[in-house]
Design a protein around this motif. Structure first.
Motif, PDB file in Angstrom:
ATOM      1  N   THR A  54      29.751  39.196  41.452  1.00 20.74           N
ATOM      2  CA  THR A  54      31.049  39.039  40.787  1.00 20.74           C
ATOM      3  C   THR A  54      31.576  37.606  40.825  1.00 20.74           C
ATOM      4  N   LYS A  55      30.978  36.772  41.681  1.00 25.92           N
ATOM      5  CA  LYS A  55      31.455  35.400  41.881  1.00 25.92           C
ATOM      6  C   LYS A  55      32.888  35.390  42.442  1.00 25.92           C
ATOM      7  N   ILE A  56      33.141  36.365  43.307  1.00 25.62           N
ATOM      8  CA  ILE A  56      34.408  36.461  44.041  1.00 25.62           C
ATOM      9  C   ILE A  56      34.062  36.196  45.500  1.00 25.62           C
ATOM     10  N   SER A  57      34.880  35.415  46.194  1.00 27.94           N
ATOM     11  CA  SER A  57      34.574  35.129  47.595  1.00 27.94           C
ATOM     12  C   SER A  57      34.543  36.428  48.395  1.00 27.94           C
ATOM     13  N   LEU A  58      33.732  36.422  49.451  1.00 25.18           N
ATOM     14  CA  LEU A  58      33.571  37.608  50.279  1.00 25.18           C
ATOM     15  C   LEU A  58      34.910  38.066  50.848  1.00 25.18           C
ATOM     16  N   GLN A  59      35.715  37.138  51.322  1.00 30.19           N
ATOM     17  CA  GLN A  59      37.005  37.493  51.913  1.00 30.19           C
ATOM     18  C   GLN A  59      37.927  38.108  50.856  1.00 30.19           C
ATOM     19  N   THR A  60      37.962  37.533  49.660  1.00 24.53           N
ATOM     20  CA  THR A  60      38.797  38.067  48.587  1.00 24.53           C
ATOM     21  C   THR A  60      38.329  39.462  48.206  1.00 24.53           C
ATOM     22  N   LEU A  61      37.028  39.656  48.134  1.00 28.22           N
ATOM     23  CA  LEU A  61      36.478  40.961  47.785  1.00 28.22           C
ATOM     24  C   LEU A  61      36.822  41.999  48.850  1.00 28.22           C
ATOM     25  N   GLN A  62      36.702  41.623  50.110  1.00 28.74           N
ATOM     26  CA  GLN A  62      37.053  42.549  51.188  1.00 28.74           C
ATOM     27  C   GLN A  62      38.535  42.907  51.139  1.00 28.74           C
ATOM     28  N   ASN A  63      39.389  41.937  50.841  1.00 31.11           N
ATOM     29  CA  ASN A  63      40.821  42.214  50.705  1.00 31.11           C
ATOM     30  C   ASN A  63      41.101  43.090  49.493  1.00 31.11           C
ATOM     31  N   LEU A  64      40.324  42.899  48.434  1.00 28.68           N
ATOM     32  CA  LEU A  64      40.494  43.660  47.199  1.00 28.68           C
ATOM     33  C   LEU A  64      40.260  45.150  47.420  1.00 28.68           C
ATOM     34  N   GLU A  65      39.411  45.501  48.361  1.00 27.11           N
ATOM     35  CA  GLU A  65      39.097  46.903  48.633  1.00 27.11           C
ATOM     36  C   GLU A  65      40.124  47.585  49.528  1.00 27.11           C
ATOM     37  N   LYS A  66      41.098  46.850  49.998  1.00 23.12           N
ATOM     38  CA  LYS A  66      42.129  47.435  50.860  1.00 23.12           C
ATOM     39  C   LYS A  66      43.263  48.003  50.004  1.00 23.12           C
ATOM     40  N   PRO A  67      43.918  49.057  50.481  1.00 18.35           N
ATOM     41  CA  PRO A  67      44.969  49.717  49.690  1.00 18.35           C
ATOM     42  C   PRO A  67      46.136  48.809  49.302  1.00 18.35           C
ATOM     43  N   TYR A  68      46.424  47.813  50.098  1.00 16.53           N
ATOM     44  CA  TYR A  68      47.550  46.929  49.803  1.00 16.53           C
ATOM     45  C   TYR A  68      47.130  45.705  48.987  1.00 16.53           C
ATOM     46  N   ALA A  69      45.956  45.756  48.399  1.00 13.27           N
ATOM     47  CA  ALA A  69      45.425  44.623  47.631  1.00 13.27           C
ATOM     48  C   ALA A  69      46.385  44.210  46.525  1.00 13.27           C
ATOM     49  N   ASN A  70      46.477  42.920  46.323  1.00 10.12           N
ATOM     50  CA  ASN A  70      47.320  42.377  45.265  1.00 10.12           C
ATOM     51  C   ASN A  70      46.539  41.256  44.577  1.00 10.12           C
ATOM     52  N   PRO A  71      45.449  41.639  43.870  1.00  7.14           N
ATOM     53  CA  PRO A  71      44.582  40.623  43.278  1.00  7.14           C
ATOM     54  C   PRO A  71      45.201  39.968  42.049  1.00  7.14           C
ATOM     55  N   THR A  72      44.714  38.802  41.731  1.00 10.25           N
ATOM     56  CA  THR A  72      45.144  38.132  40.504  1.00 10.25           C
ATOM     57  C   THR A  72      44.415  38.778  39.327  1.00 10.25           C
ATOM     58  N   LEU A  73      44.911  38.540  38.131  1.00  8.89           N
ATOM     59  CA  LEU A  73      44.234  39.043  36.941  1.00  8.89           C
ATOM     60  C   LEU A  73      42.831  38.454  36.835  1.00  8.89           C
ATOM     61  N   GLU A  74      42.682  37.200  37.221  1.00  9.30           N
ATOM     62  CA  GLU A  74      41.371  36.549  37.169  1.00  9.30           C
ATOM     63  C   GLU A  74      40.365  37.257  38.081  1.00  9.30           C
ATOM     64  N   THR A  75      40.790  37.650  39.276  1.00  5.85           N
ATOM     65  CA  THR A  75      39.909  38.355  40.209  1.00  5.85           C
ATOM     66  C   THR A  75      39.514  39.712  39.638  1.00  5.85           C
ATOM     67  N   MET A  76      40.472  40.433  39.091  1.00  6.81           N
ATOM     68  CA  MET A  76      40.165  41.735  38.496  1.00  6.81           C
ATOM     69  C   MET A  76      39.213  41.568  37.318  1.00  6.81           C
ATOM     70  N   TYR A  77      39.428  40.521  36.520  1.00  6.85           N
ATOM     71  CA  TYR A  77      38.553  40.250  35.381  1.00  6.85           C
ATOM     72  C   TYR A  77      37.126  39.984  35.860  1.00  6.85           C
ATOM     73  N   LYS A  78      36.968  39.163  36.888  1.00  2.24           N
ATOM     74  CA  LYS A  78      35.636  38.847  37.406  1.00  2.24           C
ATOM     75  C   LYS A  78      34.923  40.103  37.890  1.00  2.24           C
ATOM     76  N   LEU A  79      35.645  40.944  38.607  1.00  2.00           N
ATOM     77  CA  LEU A  79      35.068  42.177  39.133  1.00  2.00           C
ATOM     78  C   LEU A  79      34.589  43.076  37.992  1.00  2.00           C
ATOM     79  N   LEU A  80      35.470  43.351  37.065  1.00  2.00           N
ATOM     80  CA  LEU A  80      35.149  44.286  35.988  1.00  2.00           C
ATOM     81  C   LEU A  80      34.125  43.719  35.021  1.00  2.00           C
TER      82      LEU A  80
END
Length: 92
Positions: A54-80
């Motif tokens: 996904t080209k998302i940093s490991l720490q950002t990705l790990q935070n993204l999987e937590k229930p309180y995640a508050n990712p940026t639109l760019e991060t969500m775009y990269k993932l999807l």
């Protein structure tokens, strides 16, 4: 690929990816943290593998999987986008 699982054949990999995409499409109300974890676990990817794909940093990705995640639109775009999905914003 997570070493705890037996590698899938190419056909099985394609079928698994199709299943993952279908499940996400059938559940548009899933929060992004559920989608991220579902993709990673169903495709038997380690967090490191998913970060590379996904080209998302490991720490950002790990935070993204937590229930309180508050990712940026760019991060969500990269993932999807890495898995052939698009982010859709709909007015209710």
């Amino acid at each position: 690929m997570d070493k705890r699982f037996t590698p899938l054949s190419q056909i099985e990999q394609i079928q698994k990816r199709q299943y993952v995409l279908e499940m996400i499409q059938q559940n548009p109300d899933w929060p992004i943290n559920v989608v991220a974890k579902f993709i990673r676990t169903e495709l038997h990817l380690t967090s490191s593998d998913m970060a590379k794909i996904t080209k998302i940093s490991l720490q950002t990705l790990q935070n993204l999987e937590k229930p309180y995640a508050n990712p940026t639109l760019e991060t969500m775009y990269k993932l999807l986008n890495a898995f052939g999905l698009k982010l859709l914003i709909v007015k209710k």
